[in-house]
Design a protein around this motif. Structure first.
Motif, PDB file in Angstrom:
ATOM      1  N   ARG A 224       0.828  -1.208   0.000  1.00 63.61           N
ATOM      2  CA  ARG A 224       0.000   0.000   0.000  1.00 63.61           C
ATOM      3  C   ARG A 224       0.861   1.255   0.000  1.00 63.61           C
ATOM      4  O   ARG A 224       0.568   2.226  -0.697  1.00 63.61           O
ATOM      5  N   TYR A 225       1.923   1.242   0.805  1.00 66.45           N
ATOM      6  CA  TYR A 225       2.822   2.391   0.854  1.00 66.45           C
ATOM      7  C   TYR A 225       3.385   2.671  -0.542  1.00 66.45           C
ATOM      8  O   TYR A 225       3.393   3.811  -1.007  1.00 66.45           O
ATOM      9  N   HIS A 226       3.842   1.631  -1.220  1.00 68.16           N
ATOM     10  CA  HIS A 226       4.465   1.822  -2.525  1.00 68.16           C
ATOM     11  C   HIS A 226       3.446   2.050  -3.647  1.00 68.16           C
ATOM     12  O   HIS A 226       3.831   2.383  -4.773  1.00 68.16           O
ATOM     13  N   ALA A 227       2.178   1.915  -3.334  1.00 72.00           N
ATOM     14  CA  ALA A 227       1.143   2.229  -4.321  1.00 72.00           C
ATOM     15  C   ALA A 227       0.809   3.717  -4.333  1.00 72.00           C
ATOM     16  O   ALA A 227       0.197   4.204  -5.278  1.00 72.00           O
ATOM     17  N   GLY A 228       1.214   4.449  -3.294  1.00 65.60           N
ATOM     18  CA  GLY A 228       0.840   5.853  -3.280  1.00 65.60           C
ATOM     19  C   GLY A 228       1.729   6.758  -2.454  1.00 65.60           C
ATOM     20  O   GLY A 228       2.055   7.858  -2.869  1.00 65.60           O
ATOM     21  N   CYS A 229       2.151   6.319  -1.300  1.00 67.76           N
ATOM     22  CA  CYS A 229       2.896   7.185  -0.380  1.00 67.76           C
ATOM     23  C   CYS A 229       4.316   7.471  -0.859  1.00 67.76           C
ATOM     24  O   CYS A 229       4.863   8.538  -0.596  1.00 67.76           O
ATOM     25  N   ASN A 230       4.905   6.499  -1.551  1.00 66.76           N
ATOM     26  CA  ASN A 230       6.310   6.643  -1.952  1.00 66.76           C
ATOM     27  C   ASN A 230       6.531   7.763  -2.963  1.00 66.76           C
ATOM     28  O   ASN A 230       7.643   8.256  -3.109  1.00 66.76           O
TER      29      ASN A 230
ATOM     30  N   ARG B 206      10.356  -0.434   9.691  1.00 63.87           N
ATOM     31  CA  ARG B 206      11.490   0.253   9.069  1.00 63.87           C
ATOM     32  C   ARG B 206      12.166   1.180  10.074  1.00 63.87           C
ATOM     33  O   ARG B 206      13.381   1.181  10.197  1.00 63.87           O
ATOM     34  N   ALA B 207      11.369   1.936  10.834  1.00 60.74           N
ATOM     35  CA  ALA B 207      11.919   2.883  11.803  1.00 60.74           C
ATOM     36  C   ALA B 207      12.667   2.173  12.928  1.00 60.74           C
ATOM     37  O   ALA B 207      13.674   2.678  13.424  1.00 60.74           O
ATOM     38  N   GLU B 208      12.191   1.014  13.330  1.00 60.43           N
ATOM     39  CA  GLU B 208      12.842   0.251  14.402  1.00 60.43           C
ATOM     40  C   GLU B 208      14.111  -0.448  13.929  1.00 60.43           C
ATOM     41  O   GLU B 208      14.860  -0.993  14.731  1.00 60.43           O
ATOM     42  N   GLY B 209      14.327  -0.472  12.614  1.00 60.81           N
ATOM     43  CA  GLY B 209      15.533  -1.080  12.075  1.00 60.81           C
ATOM     44  C   GLY B 209      15.468  -2.596  11.931  1.00 60.81           C
ATOM     45  O   GLY B 209      16.481  -3.232  11.672  1.00 60.81           O
ATOM     46  N   VAL B 210      14.282  -3.170  12.075  1.00 56.88           N
ATOM     47  CA  VAL B 210      14.156  -4.620  11.932  1.00 56.88           C
ATOM     48  C   VAL B 210      13.806  -5.021  10.505  1.00 56.88           C
ATOM     49  O   VAL B 210      13.764  -6.207  10.191  1.00 56.88           O
ATOM     50  N   LEU B 211      13.577  -4.035   9.661  1.00 59.58           N
ATOM     51  CA  LEU B 211      13.244  -4.300   8.269  1.00 59.58           C
ATOM     52  C   LEU B 211      14.048  -3.355   7.392  1.00 59.58           C
ATOM     53  O   LEU B 211      14.005  -2.141   7.574  1.00 59.58           O
ATOM     54  N   GLY B 212      14.761  -3.918   6.461  1.00 57.11           N
ATOM     55  CA  GLY B 212      15.578  -3.115   5.564  1.00 57.11           C
ATOM     56  C   GLY B 212      14.775  -2.591   4.391  1.00 57.11           C
ATOM     57  O   GLY B 212      13.555  -2.738   4.312  1.00 57.11           O
ATOM     58  N   ARG B 213      15.487  -2.002   3.460  1.00 54.35           N
ATOM     59  CA  ARG B 213      14.854  -1.456   2.262  1.00 54.35           C
ATOM     60  C   ARG B 213      14.519  -2.569   1.290  1.00 54.35           C
ATOM     61  O   ARG B 213      15.077  -3.652   1.346  1.00 54.35           O
ATOM     62  N   GLY B 214      13.600  -2.287   0.388  1.00 55.09           N
ATOM     63  CA  GLY B 214      13.218  -3.255  -0.636  1.00 55.09           C
ATOM     64  C   GLY B 214      12.017  -4.091  -0.232  1.00 55.09           C
ATOM     65  O   GLY B 214      11.500  -3.987   0.876  1.00 55.09           O
ATOM     66  N   ARG B 215      11.570  -4.923  -1.190  1.00 53.84           N
ATOM     67  CA  ARG B 215      10.386  -5.765  -0.962  1.00 53.84           C
ATOM     68  C   ARG B 215      10.714  -6.818   0.092  1.00 53.84           C
ATOM     69  O   ARG B 215      11.626  -7.604  -0.073  1.00 53.84           O
ATOM     70  N   PRO B 216       9.920  -6.859   1.164  1.00 55.67           N
ATOM     71  CA  PRO B 216      10.179  -7.863   2.207  1.00 55.67           C
ATOM     72  C   PRO B 216       9.694  -9.241   1.786  1.00 55.67           C
ATOM     73  O   PRO B 216       8.808  -9.382   0.927  1.00 55.67           O
ATOM     74  N   LYS B 217      10.267 -10.258   2.386  1.00 49.17           N
ATOM     75  CA  LYS B 217       9.809 -11.633   2.163  1.00 49.17           C
ATOM     76  C   LYS B 217       8.746 -11.953   3.201  1.00 49.17           C
ATOM     77  O   LYS B 217       8.844 -11.537   4.348  1.00 49.17           O
ATOM     78  N   ARG B 218       7.726 -12.701   2.771  1.00 48.47           N
ATOM     79  CA  ARG B 218       6.599 -13.002   3.647  1.00 48.47           C
ATOM     80  C   ARG B 218       6.844 -14.250   4.476  1.00 48.47           C
ATOM     81  O   ARG B 218       7.440 -15.205   4.011  1.00 48.47           O
ATOM     82  N   LEU B 219       6.318 -14.214   5.703  1.00 47.72           N
ATOM     83  CA  LEU B 219       6.269 -15.416   6.532  1.00 47.72           C
ATOM     84  C   LEU B 219       5.235 -16.355   5.943  1.00 47.72           C
ATOM     85  O   LEU B 219       4.204 -15.902   5.420  1.00 47.72           O
ATOM     86  N   LYS B 220       5.457 -17.603   6.014  1.00 41.55           N
ATOM     87  CA  LYS B 220       4.455 -18.587   5.558  1.00 41.55           C
ATOM     88  C   LYS B 220       3.318 -18.590   6.564  1.00 41.55           C
ATOM     89  O   LYS B 220       3.545 -18.627   7.764  1.00 41.55           O
ATOM     90  N   PRO B 221       2.053 -18.569   6.074  1.00 39.34           N
ATOM     91  CA  PRO B 221       0.906 -18.556   6.999  1.00 39.34           C
ATOM     92  C   PRO B 221       0.766 -19.864   7.754  1.00 39.34           C
ATOM     93  O   PRO B 221       1.288 -20.842   7.529  1.00 39.34           O
TER      94      PRO B 221
END
Length: 135
Positions: A49-55, A120-135
């Motif tokens: 959603r962020y990359h669909a409009g906010c970026n 992202r702000a907490e530094g636990v997620l870097g830049r780029g498309r994240p990988k998803r956890l398996k449900p």
């Protein structure tokens, strides 16, 4: 202070219990889950959603641009974030950001976007498309 050992034990016990409490409170305020670099569905959806409009204004991955400030370096609390995204923000009568309260592509997903930016702000997620956890 007739019983310094007892006093020390009480102080240590309080510190241990309250420290655990504050850690639980801090963890409860986090709206995301990242495990081994993989993200939950909320963060992944927030990224999309962020990359669909906010970026367009706030830059890729929330780092800011010449149009708008970083949402990673200067995170807002969730209530303020919701209010600004829904209602927009103006400066001296000039619209700086339009509101998205009536936009079905963003309004229902404000908390997901916030979770992504919080990770992202907490530094636990870097830049780029994240990988998803398996449900």
């Amino acid at each position: 202070m007739r019983h310094p050992v007892l006093f020390a034990m009480v102080v240590w016990g309080f510190a241990a219990v309250s420290g655990g409490y504050f850690q639980e409170v801090a963890a409860a305020e986090m709206l995301f889950r990242v495990v081994d670099g993989k993200v939950d569905a909320r963060i992944y959806n927030g990224y999309r959603r962020y990359h669909a409009g906010c970026n367009h204004c706030h830059g890729p991955d929330g780092v800011g641009s010449i149009f708008a400030f970083s949402l990673v370096d200067r995170p807002r609390d969730i209530e303020q974030f919701r209010r600004v995204v829904r209602n927009g923000q103006s400066s001296g009568g000039t619209s700086v950001m339009r509101g998205f309260a009536d936009d079905p592509n963003f309004a229902p997903y404000i908390d997901d976007i916030y979770a992504y930016l919080q990770a992202r702000a907490e530094g636990v997620l870097g830049r780029g498309r994240p990988k998803r956890l398996k449900p």
